[in-house]
Design a protein around this motif. Structure first.
Motif, PDB file in Angstrom:
ATOM      1  N   SER A 137      -5.124  -4.007  -2.352  1.00  0.00           N
ATOM      2  CA  SER A 137      -4.131  -4.740  -1.323  1.00  0.00           C
ATOM      3  C   SER A 137      -4.978  -5.360  -0.362  1.00  0.00           C
ATOM      4  O   SER A 137      -6.306  -5.053  -0.107  1.00  0.00           O
ATOM      5  CB  SER A 137      -3.496  -3.828  -0.621  1.00  0.00           C
TER       6      SER A 137
ATOM      7  N   ASN B  73       0.310  -7.437  -2.847  1.00  0.00           N
ATOM      8  CA  ASN B  73      -0.130  -6.082  -2.302  1.00  0.00           C
ATOM      9  C   ASN B  73      -0.924  -6.594  -0.924  1.00  0.00           C
ATOM     10  O   ASN B  73      -1.780  -6.960  -0.890  1.00  0.00           O
ATOM     11  CB  ASN B  73      -1.125  -5.378  -3.237  1.00  0.00           C
TER      12      ASN B  73
ATOM     13  N   GLY C 167       4.259  -3.796   0.821  1.00  0.00           N
ATOM     14  CA  GLY C 167       3.895  -4.937  -0.045  1.00  0.00           C
ATOM     15  C   GLY C 167       4.981  -6.087   0.359  1.00  0.00           C
ATOM     16  O   GLY C 167       6.031  -5.928   1.150  1.00  0.00           O
TER      17      GLY C 167
END
Length: 312
Positions: free
Chosen positions: A215, A201, A123
């Protein structure tokens, strides 16, 4: 020196000899070799052949030297408790506008209302320190500017249809792509600094900790360079704040999924439910309650309720 060596290797179309690098940079070959080894230790895939060095993969690194002229403003940590905590100390020490703290991972990442922000590898976790020279009652402009900037960077770089959710989340469909936390210090009636803590994300798997999260890797089916997201965001924020964008609320409305939705708003004191009908010129969410009354909400956490979005 590391930045210069990485830059030369990225530009090279053939292997680059240590002698050539030392001549270009005005340092000894021993120094070049030392820096090459240092880069390898940090994860760079640099091979050495009979004709010189080759950078096999640019990687997804967030080291300061990867950000060009921003290098002096980037503070990178392999692991930090929270980038917000480090940024607060830097801000109180009078660090420059746009100073940015980046962490590969956080052990105590924070979200709004004292929630934990899962901060695993892959991340993008950072806090940018802003000194916008605004009166306190206009600090909302910074937050909306950040939301618009990040949503547009994601859209333009990835093609993902990112939308903004009041007050400052980024969604794709119904799933959360990022979170944002802000802290502010004031002097007299003006903002001294605003610290924006942001988690995006990108190449992590957030759904393990938060089923309603997604994500960029999930959406694209492949990894995406975090550095591009961070560079694009910092460039956009700096330019927009410098130009004192006065239409940021109108721009935010172009990309929001909040207006027209049934919502539940949680504040530190209360919870209310209704339909989000507008965001006013001060950034407050206008919620129509079941009895028809309009409630102005300046700060809180917004949750979408079941029901289709409607034009307002």
């Amino acid at each position: 020196m590391k930045a210069k060596i990485v830059g030369l290797l990225k530009e090279a179309t053939t292997p680059l000899s240590g002698e050539k690098i030392s001549q270009d940079l005005g340092v000894s070959r021993v120094s070049v070799h030392k820096h090459i080894n240092g880069l390898r230790e940090r994860g760079y895939s640099i091979t050495a052949g009979s004709t010189g060095y080759t950078l096999e993969d640019e990687g997804d690194f967030l080291y300061p030297w990867e950000f060009g002229e921003r290098d002096p403003l980037i503070h990178f940590y392999e692991e930090a408790t929270s980038t917000m905590t480090i940024a607060r100390d830097l801000a109180e020490s009078d660090c420059p506008h746009m100073t940015t703290v980046v962490a590969q991972r956080q052990t105590k990442g924070r979200g709004r209302l004292n929630r934990v922000w899962d901060s695993q590898d892959g991340g993008l976790y950072f806090t940018v320190i802003l000194r916008p020279s605004l009166p306190i009652n206009q600090v909302y402009k910074v937050l909306f500017t950040a939301s618009v900037s990040l949503a547009l960077v994601v859209r333009n770089l990835t093609g993902i249809n990112a939308t903004v959710k009041w007050p400052n989340d980024i969604l794709v469909g119904e799933k959360k792509l990022n979170g944002m936390l802000s802290e502010m210090a004031t002097q007299d009636e003006f903002v001294q600094y605003v610290n924006l803590g942001i988690g995006v994300n990108v190449n992590n798997n957030p759904s393990k900790a938060e089923p309603n999260a997604v994500s960029i890797r999930d959406l694209l089916g492949q990894e995406f360079p975090r550095r591009k997201i961070l560079t694009g965001f910092l460039d956009s924020m700096e330019e927009r704040l410098k130009n004192k964008d006065e239409d940021v609320i109108a721009q935010w409305k172009q990309y929001t999924s909040t207006i027209g939705r049934p919502v539940r708003i949680q504040t530190t004191r209360d919870v209310l439910e209704g339909r989000a009908v507008d965001v006013n010129s001060q950034g407050s969410l206008i919620v129509e309650l079941a009895d028809g009354r309009l409630e102005e909400v300046f700060h809180g956490d917004c949750f979408y309720q079941s029901g289709e979005a409607q034009e307002s």
